[in-house]
Motif scaffolding. Structure first.
Motif, PDB file in Angstrom:
ATOM      1  N   PRO A 110       0.826  -1.210   0.000  1.00 12.77           N
ATOM      2  CA  PRO A 110       0.000   0.000   0.000  1.00 12.77           C
ATOM      3  C   PRO A 110       0.858   1.256   0.000  1.00 12.77           C
ATOM      4  O   PRO A 110       2.038   1.225   0.388  1.00 12.77           O
ATOM      5  CB  PRO A 110      -0.809  -0.128   1.290  1.00 12.77           C
ATOM      6  N   ASP A 111       0.274   2.359  -0.413  1.00  6.07           N
ATOM      7  CA  ASP A 111       1.021   3.611  -0.548  1.00  6.07           C
ATOM      8  C   ASP A 111       1.655   4.058   0.755  1.00  6.07           C
ATOM      9  O   ASP A 111       2.779   4.576   0.757  1.00  6.07           O
ATOM     10  CB  ASP A 111       0.103   4.715  -1.083  1.00  6.07           C
ATOM     11  N   PHE A 112       0.957   3.880   1.880  1.00  3.04           N
ATOM     12  CA  PHE A 112       1.515   4.386   3.141  1.00  3.04           C
ATOM     13  C   PHE A 112       2.838   3.710   3.453  1.00  3.04           C
ATOM     14  O   PHE A 112       3.768   4.352   3.961  1.00  3.04           O
ATOM     15  CB  PHE A 112       0.519   4.209   4.290  1.00  3.04           C
ATOM     16  N   LEU A 113       2.962   2.420   3.131  1.00  6.89           N
ATOM     17  CA  LEU A 113       4.195   1.710   3.426  1.00  6.89           C
ATOM     18  C   LEU A 113       5.271   2.046   2.402  1.00  6.89           C
ATOM     19  O   LEU A 113       6.444   2.245   2.760  1.00  6.89           O
ATOM     20  CB  LEU A 113       3.932   0.205   3.467  1.00  6.89           C
ATOM     21  N   LYS A 114       4.896   2.141   1.134  1.00  5.93           N
ATOM     22  CA  LYS A 114       5.870   2.545   0.117  1.00  5.93           C
ATOM     23  C   LYS A 114       6.411   3.943   0.424  1.00  5.93           C
ATOM     24  O   LYS A 114       7.614   4.206   0.281  1.00  5.93           O
ATOM     25  CB  LYS A 114       5.215   2.521  -1.270  1.00  5.93           C
ATOM     26  N   ASN A 115       5.534   4.835   0.854  1.00  6.08           N
ATOM     27  CA  ASN A 115       5.974   6.187   1.198  1.00  6.08           C
ATOM     28  C   ASN A 115       6.962   6.165   2.364  1.00  6.08           C
ATOM     29  O   ASN A 115       7.953   6.902   2.374  1.00  6.08           O
ATOM     30  CB  ASN A 115       4.775   7.061   1.559  1.00  6.08           C
ATOM     31  N   ALA A 116       6.703   5.315   3.363  1.00 12.06           N
ATOM     32  CA  ALA A 116       7.609   5.219   4.509  1.00 12.06           C
ATOM     33  C   ALA A 116       8.968   4.664   4.089  1.00 12.06           C
ATOM     34  O   ALA A 116      10.020   5.140   4.542  1.00 12.06           O
ATOM     35  CB  ALA A 116       6.986   4.334   5.590  1.00 12.06           C
ATOM     36  N   LEU A 117       8.949   3.667   3.204  1.00 14.18           N
ATOM     37  CA  LEU A 117      10.208   3.098   2.714  1.00 14.18           C
ATOM     38  C   LEU A 117      10.977   4.106   1.867  1.00 14.18           C
ATOM     39  O   LEU A 117      12.211   4.179   1.923  1.00 14.18           O
ATOM     40  CB  LEU A 117       9.914   1.833   1.902  1.00 14.18           C
ATOM     41  N   ALA A 118      10.254   4.886   1.083  1.00 17.18           N
ATOM     42  CA  ALA A 118      10.902   5.923   0.266  1.00 17.18           C
ATOM     43  C   ALA A 118      11.481   7.014   1.157  1.00 17.18           C
ATOM     44  O   ALA A 118      12.581   7.532   0.888  1.00 17.18           O
ATOM     45  CB  ALA A 118       9.897   6.509  -0.716  1.00 17.18           C
ATOM     46  N   GLN A 119      10.749   7.378   2.215  1.00 15.80           N
ATOM     47  CA  GLN A 119      11.241   8.404   3.132  1.00 15.80           C
ATOM     48  C   GLN A 119      12.492   7.924   3.857  1.00 15.80           C
ATOM     49  O   GLN A 119      13.440   8.692   4.068  1.00 15.80           O
ATOM     50  CB  GLN A 119      10.151   8.760   4.154  1.00 15.80           C
ATOM     51  N   ALA A 120      12.532   6.638   4.211  1.00 14.08           N
ATOM     52  CA  ALA A 120      13.719   6.086   4.866  1.00 14.08           C
ATOM     53  C   ALA A 120      14.929   6.150   3.938  1.00 14.08           C
ATOM     54  O   ALA A 120      16.052   6.420   4.382  1.00 14.08           O
ATOM     55  CB  ALA A 120      13.463   4.642   5.293  1.00 14.08           C
ATOM     56  N   ALA A 121      14.703   5.914   2.644  1.00 12.98           N
ATOM     57  CA  ALA A 121      15.794   6.036   1.676  1.00 12.98           C
ATOM     58  C   ALA A 121      16.264   7.481   1.565  1.00 12.98           C
ATOM     59  O   ALA A 121      17.468   7.777   1.581  1.00 12.98           O
ATOM     60  CB  ALA A 121      15.331   5.519   0.313  1.00 12.98           C
ATOM     61  N   LYS A 122      15.304   8.386   1.477  1.00  8.68           N
ATOM     62  CA  LYS A 122      15.632   9.808   1.369  1.00  8.68           C
ATOM     63  C   LYS A 122      16.417  10.291   2.578  1.00  8.68           C
ATOM     64  O   LYS A 122      17.393  11.034   2.455  1.00  8.68           O
ATOM     65  CB  LYS A 122      14.342  10.617   1.215  1.00  8.68           C
ATOM     66  N   ASP A 123      16.000   9.854   3.776  1.00  9.53           N
ATOM     67  CA  ASP A 123      16.688  10.255   5.006  1.00  9.53           C
ATOM     68  C   ASP A 123      18.138   9.801   5.015  1.00  9.53           C
ATOM     69  O   ASP A 123      18.976  10.407   5.699  1.00  9.53           O
ATOM     70  CB  ASP A 123      15.973   9.663   6.226  1.00  9.53           C
ATOM     71  N   ARG A 124      18.436   8.735   4.276  1.00  7.80           N
ATOM     72  CA  ARG A 124      19.797   8.192   4.243  1.00  7.80           C
ATOM     73  C   ARG A 124      20.542   8.560   2.972  1.00  7.80           C
ATOM     74  O   ARG A 124      21.613   8.022   2.701  1.00  7.80           O
ATOM     75  CB  ARG A 124      19.733   6.671   4.423  1.00  7.80           C
ATOM     76  N   GLY A 125      19.962   9.462   2.180  1.00  8.21           N
ATOM     77  CA  GLY A 125      20.612   9.926   0.961  1.00  8.21           C
ATOM     78  C   GLY A 125      20.680   8.889  -0.143  1.00  8.21           C
ATOM     79  O   GLY A 125      21.596   8.900  -0.957  1.00  8.21           O
ATOM     80  N   ARG A 126      19.694   7.981  -0.157  1.00  9.92           N
ATOM     81  CA  ARG A 126      19.689   6.927  -1.169  1.00  9.92           C
ATOM     82  C   ARG A 126      18.478   7.066  -2.075  1.00  9.92           C
ATOM     83  O   ARG A 126      17.501   7.744  -1.760  1.00  9.92           O
ATOM     84  CB  ARG A 126      19.656   5.546  -0.505  1.00  9.92           C
ATOM     85  N   GLU A 127      18.545   6.368  -3.192  1.00  8.39           N
ATOM     86  CA  GLU A 127      17.432   6.329  -4.132  1.00  8.39           C
ATOM     87  C   GLU A 127      16.544   5.127  -3.820  1.00  8.39           C
ATOM     88  O   GLU A 127      16.966   4.174  -3.171  1.00  8.39           O
ATOM     89  CB  GLU A 127      17.956   6.216  -5.575  1.00  8.39           C
ATOM     90  N   GLY A 128      15.329   5.162  -4.297  1.00  8.59           N
ATOM     91  CA  GLY A 128      14.445   4.005  -4.188  1.00  8.59           C
ATOM     92  C   GLY A 128      13.840   3.856  -2.818  1.00  8.59           C
ATOM     93  O   GLY A 128      13.305   4.801  -2.240  1.00  8.59           O
ATOM     94  N   TYR A 129      13.974   2.637  -2.259  1.00  8.95           N
ATOM     95  CA  TYR A 129      13.313   2.303  -1.004  1.00  8.95           C
ATOM     96  C   TYR A 129      14.306   1.629  -0.068  1.00  8.95           C
ATOM     97  O   TYR A 129      15.172   0.869  -0.512  1.00  8.95           O
ATOM     98  CB  TYR A 129      12.143   1.351  -1.253  1.00  8.95           C
ATOM     99  N   VAL A 130      14.169   1.890   1.218  1.00  5.38           N
ATOM    100  CA  VAL A 130      15.049   1.287   2.217  1.00  5.38           C
ATOM    101  C   VAL A 130      14.213   0.766   3.384  1.00  5.38           C
ATOM    102  O   VAL A 130      13.385   1.487   3.947  1.00  5.38           O
ATOM    103  CB  VAL A 130      16.090   2.299   2.742  1.00  5.38           C
ATOM    104  N   MET A 131      14.445  -0.502   3.732  1.00  5.34           N
ATOM    105  CA  MET A 131      13.830  -1.100   4.920  1.00  5.34           C
ATOM    106  C   MET A 131      14.800  -0.967   6.078  1.00  5.34           C
ATOM    107  O   MET A 131      16.008  -1.187   5.933  1.00  5.34           O
ATOM    108  CB  MET A 131      13.512  -2.576   4.664  1.00  5.34           C
ATOM    109  N   THR A 132      14.275  -0.573   7.224  1.00 11.89           N
ATOM    110  CA  THR A 132      15.061  -0.515   8.449  1.00 11.89           C
ATOM    111  C   THR A 132      14.488  -1.523   9.448  1.00 11.89           C
ATOM    112  O   THR A 132      13.509  -2.208   9.154  1.00 11.89           O
ATOM    113  CB  THR A 132      15.018   0.890   9.068  1.00 11.89           C
ATOM    114  N   LEU A 133      15.063  -1.564  10.629  1.00 11.19           N
ATOM    115  CA  LEU A 133      14.564  -2.462  11.664  1.00 11.19           C
ATOM    116  C   LEU A 133      13.667  -1.740  12.667  1.00 11.19           C
ATOM    117  O   LEU A 133      13.530  -2.166  13.816  1.00 11.19           O
ATOM    118  CB  LEU A 133      15.728  -3.153  12.381  1.00 11.19           C
ATOM    119  N   GLY A 134      13.044  -0.667  12.235  1.00  4.89           N
ATOM    120  CA  GLY A 134      12.043  -0.014  13.063  1.00  4.89           C
ATOM    121  C   GLY A 134      10.754  -0.823  13.034  1.00  4.89           C
ATOM    122  O   GLY A 134      10.272  -1.219  11.965  1.00  4.89           O
TER     123      GLY A 134
END
Length: 682
Positions: free
Chosen positions: A198-222
């Motif tokens: 769903p969009d809410f999760l994709k947006n969170a993954l995209a924001q995590a990538a942005k926060d780390r200066g990366r492209e695309g999507y990033v999963m963290t252990l939060g």
């Protein structure tokens, strides 16, 4: 060394509510502030012990209670930031100060002159003219000294110093290691990896990538990203990878591995208990709780465990059936459970987590939590933009009664790499009246996924429940109305402290609350009554899973601390053996595995005490039933008693007495099983 005039800790704070001027505090201010604050309290304690007058309540207990204000103010700032905004520099100071502060505490507790004055008053307590609160303070103070080793001989005191100082160092290292694993592990995901989310999760993954200066999507252990991914991602391979990393926190090898720390901690706790005359650490720790004994705790946990295992087995069969229909014929694994449970839930209740989430906007849930407090306790909340905060994401609200401020509440809701996982309440300053009318400054810390700019933060129903839970703790601190700091707010028995927070969760599920505050983020429409009905009907869904997750953690905690000899213990092997002994069902793991079980190993807080949530759940289930019996979830008379005897009373009376004063009788344990759907109401 920072100059005295430059250090914010060396001057009065003229900020609103006297909160810390966070923007003025530099990292180099902390060490000299600790040096001065420790010296100040040592001088205050020396003044008490040097007093040649006969011990009185005023010159001993009052004086002890008013000592250490500078240290309390400093620790309130430093340790809150160490949990919620922990830079490398903060962590370095935390490691340095842990044994120093333990030494300082030992110097007070093990001071024979100070203990002699406290004991003299305790021995004549029945002949002193004391208020009920003063008598409670005297009794708690005396017991704290004895449990800290004050009655030991000199050799015993030397051992106590060694043990407590080492435990302080180990607890700090444990929590920092978990934070390191959580903040450094990431998984880059491509567009194909997030297909179907769903969009809410994709947006969170995209924001995590942005926060780390990366492209695309990033999963963290939060947890706020792990749990929805495990629930909603069709990619079994990714669910497995993420789940295995999630449960290996603190056990990844290298410098951040906690296995040896746990082993040494358990060993030292056994030594500490025996030094004080107890057979096990559990016996020592539980002696000052409602439960009183390990046997009482085990009896409750095993009663619930047996029913939960049966329910979890029924749930696993239902998941396997859906999995087979979709072509997955392997046994249900831990990384499968949430995914197929969501599918079963959709079939049974027509509830779609992705469709439900837009109704739980963070801002609206905060409003809901505030509104419930207004209706129960007559307090209101007002945003304060002029109050200094320690991070731009933190929000400040003053709590008022009849237009007069009675406390300050801070909400720190979004996950970040410098914040430890989980959710908690803490105090920058606790309420008390001994030093004047000191108003509380309380903080709630969460780890919700931060939304993209301009978008609302969306919570799961469980997230919203967590918000209500922590705000229940927050109100316990904010509504406190006692004289003595020792008894303030949440300074109650560990298995009573979760009662106000867990009780507060019940109001989130009330239709009166959901219909007003569960507003769809896109359409602006209130949650339909039909959906509210489905949500309430589904509240006991998957409770076998949830109960097994929790109770297994509590039983392993109890088993560790019921050891009378922990020499050479292998914590991972011990955990596995205990899970085998209790019959841990296939496809399930503990909610908190040992290497990252911060409740138990980052300090003594919940050690031998993780059962407390369930003990308190007996109280909260039975306590909310009192409101249901009146037919009004906001019944004014019952709410008044709840406020007076629970939320405002701190530790001014025995917890069972407090509960009976509110409820009118002792709790019925069967209410817990009914609440979890493990038994039917009579």
């Amino acid at each position: 060394m920072t100059q005295t005039t430059d250090n914010p800790f060396f001057r009065p704070w003229t900020t609103p509510f006297g909160i810390a001027p966070f923007g003025d505090i530099r990292i180099e201010d902390y060490r000299p502030a600790f040096e001065r604050a420790l010296a100040d309290q040592r001088a205050e304690i020396d003044a008490i012990t040097a007093n040649s007058e006969t011990p009185t309540f005023a010159n001993t207990i009052d004086a002890l209670e008013t000592s250490g204000h500078a240290l309390d103010r400093l620790c309130g700032v430093f340790f809150n930031l160490a949990g919620s905004d922990a830079t490398d520099a903060i962590q370095a100071i935390q490691r340095e100060m842990a044994p120093v502060l333990a030494q300082h505490g030992n110097a007070i507790t093990l001071d024979h002159r100070l203990f002699a004055r406290v004991k003299a008053l305790y021995d004549q307590r029945d002949s002193l003219t004391l208020t009920g609160e003063q008598k409670r303070v005297l009794e708690k103070t005396y017991k704290n000294f004895v449990r800290g080793g004050a009655a030991l001989d000199e050799a015993g005191k030397v051992e106590m110093r060694r043990i407590t100082e080492r435990l302080a160092t180990l607890g700090t290292a444990f929590s920092q290691n978990v934070l390191k694993d959580e903040s450094t592990w990431t998984l880059d995901l491509a567009e194909a990896d997030v297909t179907g989310l769903p969009d809410f999760l994709k947006n969170a993954l995209a924001q995590a990538a942005k926060d780390r200066g990366r492209e695309g999507y990033v999963m963290t252990l939060g947890r706020s990203m792990v749990e929805p991914f495990l629930t909603l991602s069709p990619r079994r391979d990714l669910r497995e990878t993420i789940f295995k990393a999630w449960v290996k926190r603190g056990e990844m090898g290298g410098e951040s591995d906690n296995t040896a720390i746990v082993a040494e901690t358990i060993k030292l706790r056994v030594e500490r208990a025996k030094l004080l005359g107890y057979p096990t650490f559990a016996a020592f720790k539980l002696d000052e709780t409602m439960a009183k004994t390990p046997e009482a705790v085990r009896a409750l946990l095993e009663k619930v465990w047996s029913r939960a295992v049966v329910r979890a087995g029924e749930e696993r069969l239902a998941l396997a059936e859906v999995a087979r229909e979709e072509g997955m014929n392997e046994p249900i694994q831990p990384w499968d459970w949430r995914y197929y449970a969501e599918k079963v839930r959709q079939r049974r209740y027509a509830i779609d987590e992705a469709a439900l989430k837009p109704y739980f906007q963070l801002d609206r849930m905060i409003e809901a939590a505030f509104d419930v407090a207004t209706r129960l306790f007559g307090v209101t909340f007002r945003r304060r933009e002029d109050v200094p905060v320690y991070h731009p994401d933190v929000r400040a609200y003053e709590m008022l009664r009849d237009g007069t401020p009675v406390g300050l509440f801070l909400g720190d809701y979004y996950a970040r790499s410098t914040k430890r996982s989980g959710a908690w309440m803490s105090a920058f300053r606790s309420q008390e009246k001994l030093s004047g009318d000191v108003l509380p400054i309380i903080v709630n810390v969460m780890n919700f996924a931060k939304p993209p700019e301009g978008k609302p933060a969306l919570l799961s129903f469980d997230d919203a429940r967590t918000l209500f839970h922590e705000f229940g703790h927050g109100l316990h601190g904010l509504l406190s109305n006692v004289t003595y700091p020792l008894l303030s707010g949440t300074s109650v028995a560990r298995d009573f402290v979760e009662f106000p927070s867990q009780l507060y969760e019940h109001w989130l599920e009330r239709p009166e609350v959901l219909s007003r505050f569960a507003i769809h983020a896109e359409t602006g429409e209130a949650m339909p009554q039909a959906l509210i009905d489905k949500l309430i009907a589904a509240r006991t869904f998957n409770q076998g899973f949830a109960t097994v997750e929790y109770v297994s953690s509590a039983l392993v905690d109890l088993a560790f601390h019921s050891l009378s000899d922990a020499d050479g213990i292998d914590p991972i092997a011990f955990e596995a053996a205990e899970l085998k002994r209790i019959g841990m069902p296939d496809g399930l793991v503990m909610r908190h595995r040992t290497p990252h079980f911060a409740h138990v190993f980052s300090g003594d807080g919940y050690s031998a005490g993780y059962y407390s949530y369930m003990w308190s759940e007996v109280l909260d289930a039975d306590g909310f039933a009192a409101f249901e019996e009146t037919g009004d979830p906001f019944d004014p008379k019952l709410a008044q008693r709840l406020g007076a005897f629970v939320y405002s009373a701190g530790n001014s009376r025995d917890p069972m007495e407090a509960y009976v004063a509110f409820r009118g009788r002792e709790p019925d344990p069967e209410a817990l099983l009914v609440k979890r759907g493990l038994a039917t109401a009579a």
